[in-house]
Design a protein around this motif. Sequence first.
Motif, PDB file in Angstrom:
ATOM      1  N   ALA A   1       0.847  -0.892   0.040  1.00  0.00           N
ATOM      2  CA  ALA A   1       0.011  -0.540  -0.517  1.00  0.00           C
ATOM      3  C   ALA A   1       1.615   1.043  -0.180  1.00  0.00           C
ATOM      4  N   VAL A   2       0.335   2.311  -0.322  1.00  0.00           N
ATOM      5  CA  VAL A   2       1.206   3.735  -0.271  1.00  0.00           C
ATOM      6  C   VAL A   2      -0.207   3.987   0.088  1.00  0.00           C
ATOM      7  N   LEU A   3       0.400   5.812   1.448  1.00  0.00           N
ATOM      8  CA  LEU A   3      -0.622   6.417   1.844  1.00  0.00           C
ATOM      9  C   LEU A   3       0.209   7.288   0.845  1.00  0.00           C
ATOM     10  N   ILE A   4      -0.683   8.675   0.370  1.00  0.00           N
ATOM     11  CA  ILE A   4      -0.483   9.770  -0.125  1.00  0.00           C
ATOM     12  C   ILE A   4      -0.904  11.271   0.605  1.00  0.00           C
ATOM     13  N   GLY A   5      -0.449  12.074   1.262  1.00  0.00           N
ATOM     14  CA  GLY A   5      -0.632  13.293   2.055  1.00  0.00           C
ATOM     15  C   GLY A   5      -0.679  13.891   1.639  1.00  0.00           C
ATOM     16  N   LYS A   6      -1.163  15.320   1.276  1.00  0.00           N
ATOM     17  CA  LYS A   6      -1.017  16.885   0.870  1.00  0.00           C
ATOM     18  C   LYS A   6      -0.349  17.456   2.023  1.00  0.00           C
ATOM     19  N   GLY A   7       0.560  17.997   1.416  1.00  0.00           N
ATOM     20  CA  GLY A   7       1.249  18.331   3.339  1.00  0.00           C
ATOM     21  C   GLY A   7       1.594  19.742   2.448  1.00  0.00           C
ATOM     22  N   ILE A   8       0.780  20.503   2.540  1.00  0.00           N
ATOM     23  CA  ILE A   8       0.569  22.611   2.181  1.00  0.00           C
ATOM     24  C   ILE A   8       0.918  23.654   3.146  1.00  0.00           C
ATOM     25  N   THR A   9       1.999  23.696   4.085  1.00  0.00           N
ATOM     26  CA  THR A   9       2.251  23.382   5.063  1.00  0.00           C
ATOM     27  C   THR A   9       1.588  25.745   5.739  1.00  0.00           C
ATOM     28  N   PHE A  10       1.397  25.626   4.322  1.00  0.00           N
ATOM     29  CA  PHE A  10       0.989  27.012   4.206  1.00  0.00           C
ATOM     30  C   PHE A  10      -0.186  27.554   2.915  1.00  0.00           C
ATOM     31  N   ASP A  11      -0.426  27.796   2.607  1.00  0.00           N
ATOM     32  CA  ASP A  11      -1.653  27.839   1.550  1.00  0.00           C
ATOM     33  C   ASP A  11      -2.191  29.192   1.841  1.00  0.00           C
ATOM     34  N   SER A  12      -1.602  30.432   1.126  1.00  0.00           N
ATOM     35  CA  SER A  12      -1.677  31.714   0.743  1.00  0.00           C
ATOM     36  C   SER A  12      -3.316  32.077  -0.696  1.00  0.00           C
ATOM     37  N   GLY A  13      -2.725  30.890  -1.032  1.00  0.00           N
ATOM     38  CA  GLY A  13      -3.721  30.993  -2.265  1.00  0.00           C
ATOM     39  C   GLY A  13      -3.066  31.315  -3.785  1.00  0.00           C
ATOM     40  N   GLY A  14      -1.505  31.433  -3.879  1.00  0.00           N
ATOM     41  CA  GLY A  14      -1.250  32.038  -4.604  1.00  0.00           C
ATOM     42  C   GLY A  14      -0.990  33.216  -5.278  1.00  0.00           C
ATOM     43  N   TYR A  15      -1.214  33.647  -6.652  1.00  0.00           N
ATOM     44  CA  TYR A  15      -1.898  34.953  -6.749  1.00  0.00           C
ATOM     45  C   TYR A  15      -3.081  34.832  -7.125  1.00  0.00           C
TER      46      TYR A  15
END
Length: 428
Positions: free
Chosen positions: A189-203
């Motif tokens: 099995a593979v576990l995948i995690g979203k690790g966006i440690t801070f999200d300004s939203g970009g532009y």
Amino acid sequence: MSSTVSVFVSTQQPNQSAWKSSTAAILGEQGATIYLGENEADNIRKIQKAGRQLDSMGVKSVSLQGDGWDIERQWAFSNGFTDTLTKNQINWAGATEQLQQLRETAAWIRQLINLPPNEIYPESLANQVADKLTGIGGDAVTVRSVVGDELVAEGRMGIHTVGRASKRAPVMLVVDYNPSKNTDAPVDAVLIGKGITFDSGGYSIKSSEGMLAMKCDMGGAATVAGALVHAIQQGLQKRVQLVLCCAENLIDGSAYKLGDIITYKDGQTVEIVNTDAEGRLVLADGLIYAGEVNAPLIIDAATLTGAAQVAVGTEYNALFSVDDALAQSALKIADEQRELLWRLPLNQWHKDNCPSAFADTANSRPQKGGGAGGASNAAGFLLRFAPNNGAGWLHFDIAGAYNNSANGMWPAGATALGFRTIAATLLK
């Protein structure tokens, strides 16, 4: 009142009470009593509310007393009787080691998610997770981090594109738990995690109010990491790899822009129509990796869309899959683990719901929140990158991962909801 409050459960309703019938816990000379009914799901909910009630009253230590405290009831109370910093103390009524282990794992997940973004960033997140799993799994665990421009060399263009504007380098962490220590053992099995440690939203920048809680956008990474910790503690004997896709979504002159096109390692091209739809861009690299190691079971978790939260609220997580048998199994496991999970629509044609004239697909629709069906369309984007047309793949959009303020069920901050379901799926 003593320094430790005794808490009882009872199926005998009080004849008379100065407390409102809606009150979860009624206080008396012996301590607090939670009066239960016939429906166990309602009982579990009431017990968790009682935990919140006592925490909000300033109680910091309790002892669960008397008959009727099975593991799930104690765990429900634990979830409620948890302040944001997890300082409250519980003397358990039984199954002490198992419950304390659960509580400590949940506290670790919550701590990671609640850390301020000046303390938790891609490399620090990767290092904390690697240290935790190495400490739990010993020499059965090996760790590899792909950092900064190394991502380009390995073709992990989603993570690099999203994270390149930050002074803190993006990271793809791969933790290999291989209890047999046979390097040729198949990956189960593979576990995948979203690790966006801070999200300004970009532009496509968020409002100040919408940005305030975006330290929690790595909740998926913390949840799958905690699930693997818990599964190992429960005796997991399968080879499982954990892939965390870590980046800060920030803005400078090198940040990715609307209209940019990313070419992924598998050759698929993606037009950027919303830089705030970044989670799916980094998860795509993880899904491609899972295909490279031929894992028959793939589970990802992410605080991916506001649309999922609109659909199921903050007390459920949302589940997406085109593998009906696997999805039904996950729902059954979630029910057994007393974690609320609801399946939302996903079909193969959802892959085409974000069309682009310039690339194979866009990363969203150019509408607020991605338009109607935004959570399903985001899952459809991920389905493009899932191996075997999505067979063996589960996507958890963890709408219940975080609360901006305390409520009747949870303290402010992270909940850790979902880690037990994912761990039990691995152990099945």
